[in-house]
Motif scaffolding. Structure first.
Motif, PDB file in Angstrom:
ATOM      1  N   MET A  35      -8.468  -8.228  -2.799  1.00  0.00           N
ATOM      2  CA  MET A  35      -9.762  -8.323  -2.896  1.00  0.00           C
ATOM      3  C   MET A  35     -10.306  -6.988  -3.593  1.00  0.00           C
ATOM      4  SD  MET A  35     -10.932 -10.113   0.594  1.00  0.00           S
ATOM      5  CE  MET A  35     -10.039  -8.798   1.925  1.00  0.00           C
ATOM      6  N   LYS A  36      -9.731  -6.564  -4.517  1.00  0.00           N
ATOM      7  CA  LYS A  36     -10.336  -5.626  -5.552  1.00  0.00           C
ATOM      8  C   LYS A  36      -9.993  -4.014  -4.832  1.00  0.00           C
ATOM      9  CE  LYS A  36     -12.248  -7.951  -8.673  1.00  0.00           C
ATOM     10  NZ  LYS A  36     -11.473  -8.149 -10.009  1.00  0.00           N
ATOM     11  N   MET A  37      -9.334  -4.104  -3.620  1.00  0.00           N
ATOM     12  CA  MET A  37      -8.790  -3.202  -2.970  1.00  0.00           C
ATOM     13  C   MET A  37      -7.472  -2.457  -3.023  1.00  0.00           C
ATOM     14  SD  MET A  37     -11.351  -3.507   0.533  1.00  0.00           S
ATOM     15  CE  MET A  37     -10.109  -3.326   1.395  1.00  0.00           C
ATOM     16  N   GLU A  38      -7.015  -1.243  -3.155  1.00  0.00           N
ATOM     17  CA  GLU A  38      -5.713  -1.089  -3.063  1.00  0.00           C
ATOM     18  C   GLU A  38      -5.203  -0.784  -1.744  1.00  0.00           C
ATOM     19  OE1 GLU A  38      -4.884   2.340  -5.801  1.00  0.00           O
ATOM     20  OE2 GLU A  38      -5.730   1.185  -7.249  1.00  0.00           O
ATOM     21  N   ILE A  39      -4.247  -1.475  -1.281  1.00  0.00           N
ATOM     22  CA  ILE A  39      -3.754  -1.297   0.089  1.00  0.00           C
ATOM     23  C   ILE A  39      -2.314  -0.671   0.200  1.00  0.00           C
ATOM     24  CG2 ILE A  39      -3.042  -2.728   2.101  1.00  0.00           C
ATOM     25  CD1 ILE A  39      -6.119  -3.182   1.135  1.00  0.00           C
ATOM     26  N   PRO A  40      -2.034   0.596   0.669  1.00  0.00           N
ATOM     27  CA  PRO A  40      -1.028   1.102   0.722  1.00  0.00           C
ATOM     28  C   PRO A  40       0.026   0.528   1.767  1.00  0.00           C
ATOM     29  CG  PRO A  40      -2.718   2.563   1.845  1.00  0.00           C
ATOM     30  CD  PRO A  40      -3.265   1.378   1.264  1.00  0.00           C
ATOM     31  N   VAL A  41       1.458   0.294   1.443  1.00  0.00           N
ATOM     32  CA  VAL A  41       2.319  -0.343   2.441  1.00  0.00           C
ATOM     33  C   VAL A  41       3.475   0.725   2.715  1.00  0.00           C
ATOM     34  CG1 VAL A  41       4.295  -1.943   2.861  1.00  0.00           C
ATOM     35  CG2 VAL A  41       2.179  -2.658   1.455  1.00  0.00           C
ATOM     36  N   GLU A  42       3.293   1.233   4.054  1.00  0.00           N
ATOM     37  CA  GLU A  42       4.181   2.371   4.651  1.00  0.00           C
ATOM     38  C   GLU A  42       5.528   1.746   5.213  1.00  0.00           C
ATOM     39  OE1 GLU A  42       1.632   4.716   6.809  1.00  0.00           O
ATOM     40  OE2 GLU A  42       0.642   5.370   5.213  1.00  0.00           O
ATOM     41  N   ALA A  43       6.533   2.608   5.507  1.00  0.00           N
ATOM     42  CA  ALA A  43       7.975   2.023   5.850  1.00  0.00           C
ATOM     43  C   ALA A  43       7.479   2.522   7.541  1.00  0.00           C
ATOM     44  CB  ALA A  43       8.705   2.919   5.547  1.00  0.00           C
ATOM     45  N   GLU A  44       7.623   1.465   8.406  1.00  0.00           N
ATOM     46  CA  GLU A  44       7.879   1.688   9.754  1.00  0.00           C
ATOM     47  C   GLU A  44       8.770   2.382  10.389  1.00  0.00           C
ATOM     48  OE1 GLU A  44       6.818  -1.803  11.883  1.00  0.00           O
ATOM     49  OE2 GLU A  44       5.002  -2.361  10.779  1.00  0.00           O
ATOM     50  N   ALA A  45       9.825   2.545   9.775  1.00  0.00           N
ATOM     51  CA  ALA A  45      10.982   3.089  10.026  1.00  0.00           C
ATOM     52  C   ALA A  45      11.753   3.790   8.788  1.00  0.00           C
ATOM     53  CB  ALA A  45      12.059   2.095  10.746  1.00  0.00           C
ATOM     54  N   GLY A  46      12.589   4.754   9.289  1.00  0.00           N
ATOM     55  CA  GLY A  46      13.520   5.406   7.825  1.00  0.00           C
ATOM     56  C   GLY A  46      14.512   4.732   7.691  1.00  0.00           C
TER      57      GLY A  46
END
Length: 71
Positions: A35-46
């Motif tokens: 929807m025209k927004m940038e959404i970062p995806v982060e690692a929940e674990a290493g």
């Protein structure tokens, strides 16, 4: 194996990691556009990236597996 999943449906804008790279919890690994927004995806674990299952431009649905991690 640990999975990093999409938090919402969107298009993959950028993949910020690669196979074999060691990442830590909280590290941004991918950027989605929804929807025209940038959404970062982060690692929940290493872990170490075993497989990146998406490419730039791919459309993903919520809960699709994006990246697999090994301990």
């Amino acid at each position: 194996m640990k999975e990093i999943k999409a938090t919402m449906a969107g298009t993959v804008l950028n993949v910020l990691t690669e196979t074999g790279k060691s990442i830590s919890a909280g590290e941004m690994v991918l950027m989605l556009e929804s929807m025209k927004m940038e959404i970062p995806v982060e690692a929940e674990a290493g872990g170490t990236v075993a497989e990146v299952k998406v490419n730039i431009g791919d459309f993903v649905n919520e809960d699709d597996v994006l990246i697999l991690l090994e301990d």
